[in-house]
Design a protein around this motif. Structure first.
Motif, PDB file in Angstrom:
ATOM      1  N   THR A  30      34.109  43.712  35.826  1.00 27.77           N
ATOM      2  CA  THR A  30      33.243  43.791  36.993  1.00 27.77           C
ATOM      3  C   THR A  30      33.611  45.013  37.817  1.00 27.77           C
ATOM      4  O   THR A  30      34.344  45.885  37.356  1.00 27.77           O
ATOM      5  N   LYS A  31      33.126  45.042  39.027  1.00 24.38           N
ATOM      6  CA  LYS A  31      33.319  46.188  39.912  1.00 24.38           C
ATOM      7  C   LYS A  31      34.799  46.530  40.122  1.00 24.38           C
ATOM      8  O   LYS A  31      35.186  47.697  40.040  1.00 24.38           O
ATOM      9  N   GLU A  32      35.610  45.530  40.405  1.00 30.27           N
ATOM     10  CA  GLU A  32      37.017  45.785  40.708  1.00 30.27           C
ATOM     11  C   GLU A  32      37.756  46.442  39.534  1.00 30.27           C
ATOM     12  O   GLU A  32      38.442  47.449  39.720  1.00 30.27           O
ATOM     13  N   TYR A 119      39.703  33.820  35.742  1.00 32.72           N
ATOM     14  CA  TYR A 119      38.293  33.864  36.141  1.00 32.72           C
ATOM     15  C   TYR A 119      37.974  32.737  37.117  1.00 32.72           C
ATOM     16  O   TYR A 119      37.270  32.944  38.103  1.00 32.72           O
ATOM     17  N   SER A 122      39.314  33.674  40.387  1.00 35.74           N
ATOM     18  CA  SER A 122      38.542  34.748  41.010  1.00 35.74           C
ATOM     19  C   SER A 122      37.269  34.211  41.665  1.00 35.74           C
ATOM     20  O   SER A 122      36.956  34.548  42.803  1.00 35.74           O
ATOM     21  N   LYS A 123      36.538  33.374  40.945  1.00 34.02           N
ATOM     22  CA  LYS A 123      35.226  32.930  41.429  1.00 34.02           C
ATOM     23  C   LYS A 123      35.279  31.660  42.270  1.00 34.02           C
ATOM     24  O   LYS A 123      34.528  31.511  43.233  1.00 34.02           O
ATOM     25  N   LYS A 126      35.912  32.152  46.037  1.00 37.89           N
ATOM     26  CA  LYS A 126      34.749  32.826  46.639  1.00 37.89           C
ATOM     27  C   LYS A 126      33.619  31.831  46.877  1.00 37.89           C
ATOM     28  O   LYS A 126      32.914  31.900  47.876  1.00 37.89           O
ATOM     29  N   THR A 134      28.985  40.046  48.756  1.00 38.49           N
ATOM     30  CA  THR A 134      29.443  41.340  48.250  1.00 38.49           C
ATOM     31  C   THR A 134      29.765  41.141  46.776  1.00 38.49           C
ATOM     32  O   THR A 134      30.796  40.572  46.423  1.00 38.49           O
ATOM     33  N   PRO A 135      28.863  41.560  45.905  1.00 37.28           N
ATOM     34  CA  PRO A 135      29.015  41.207  44.491  1.00 37.28           C
ATOM     35  C   PRO A 135      30.034  42.045  43.724  1.00 37.28           C
ATOM     36  O   PRO A 135      30.128  43.246  43.913  1.00 37.28           O
ATOM     37  N   SER A 136      30.786  41.349  42.869  1.00 38.72           N
ATOM     38  CA  SER A 136      31.554  42.011  41.821  1.00 38.72           C
ATOM     39  C   SER A 136      30.625  42.212  40.634  1.00 38.72           C
ATOM     40  O   SER A 136      30.689  43.210  39.940  1.00 38.72           O
ATOM     41  N   PHE A 137      29.785  41.210  40.425  1.00 38.65           N
ATOM     42  CA  PHE A 137      28.808  41.199  39.339  1.00 38.65           C
ATOM     43  C   PHE A 137      27.550  40.562  39.921  1.00 38.65           C
ATOM     44  O   PHE A 137      27.507  39.354  40.150  1.00 38.65           O
ATOM     45  N   ASP A 182      26.716  37.851  44.575  1.00 33.99           N
ATOM     46  CA  ASP A 182      27.557  37.742  43.395  1.00 33.99           C
ATOM     47  C   ASP A 182      27.041  36.633  42.489  1.00 33.99           C
ATOM     48  O   ASP A 182      26.413  35.677  42.962  1.00 33.99           O
TER      49      ASP A 182
END
Length: 195
Positions: A30-32, A119, A122-123, A126, A134-137, A182
């Motif tokens: 993803t973004k990070e 994972y 991470s999710k 959130k 603010t999306p990572s994906f 996200d």
């Protein structure tokens, strides 16, 4: 030759006709990880000698490169990975919603349980913190990927039940205005359904 894997094979064939090196290299992450240069790179090239030539470029964007044998395989593997990711996100959302609806602290679903994967870690938080804008994906990208997964599976003669459900869930969430949030914003849809 359907979907992304078929496109990779067609591009490799065209490159061979033109005597041009071809490297298929979809990225996982993803973004990070993209910002950090720690993506996973799924790679194939019909020309073995090309591997060393492209290695510095691949290492600049990723920390792990998986070399596969044939064009089309990297895109196929990415679809398989993304099927797991999307099913996992939907599963986390529904598990948290169920725990809350049954009067159990949803934090217990992700804290110290057997579900303790990076994972999920991470999710899950959130989702619980509603930190989803603010999306990572982005959810709209996930919905597109879900369509690619199910379309490619159908073209291969498969019916992936969970992937079909996830595709529909993501489509509804995107239609409900969550496309730029996200992918974990699917949790908002689960919570609305529970209300």
């Amino acid at each position: 030759m359907h979907g992304l894997p078929g496109r990779g094979r067609r591009l490799a064939e065209q490159a061979a006709r033109l005597d041009v090196a071809y490297v298929e290299a979809p990225l996982l992450g993803t973004k990070e990880p993209a910002v950090a240069g720690t993506l996973n790179v799924l790679t194939a090239s019909p020309r073995q000698e090309v591997r060393e030539e492209v290695r510095p470029v691949l290492e600049a964007v990723g920390t792990r490169t998986v070399w596969l044998d044939e064009a089309g395989q990297p895109s196929s593997l990415k679809l398989a990975y993304n099927a797991w990711v999307l099913a996992t996100v939907e599963g986390i959302a529904e598990s948290l919603t169920l725990a809350d609806a049954l009067g159990v602290d949803p934090h217990l679903v992700i804290d110290g349980s057997g579900l303790n994967s990076p994972y999920v870690q991470s999710k899950g938080p959130k989702m619980l913190d509603d930190d989803l804008d603010t999306p990572s994906f982005p959810l709209e990208a996930a919905a597109k990927d879900a369509g690619l997964i199910t379309d490619t599976a159908r073209a291969a003669g498969l019916h992936l039940g969970i992937a079909e459900v996830v595709r529909e869930s993501l489509r509804r969430a995107a239609d409900d205005g969550l496309g730029r949030a996200d992918v974990a914003a699917t949790y908002r849809m689960s919570r609305q359904a529970a209300s």
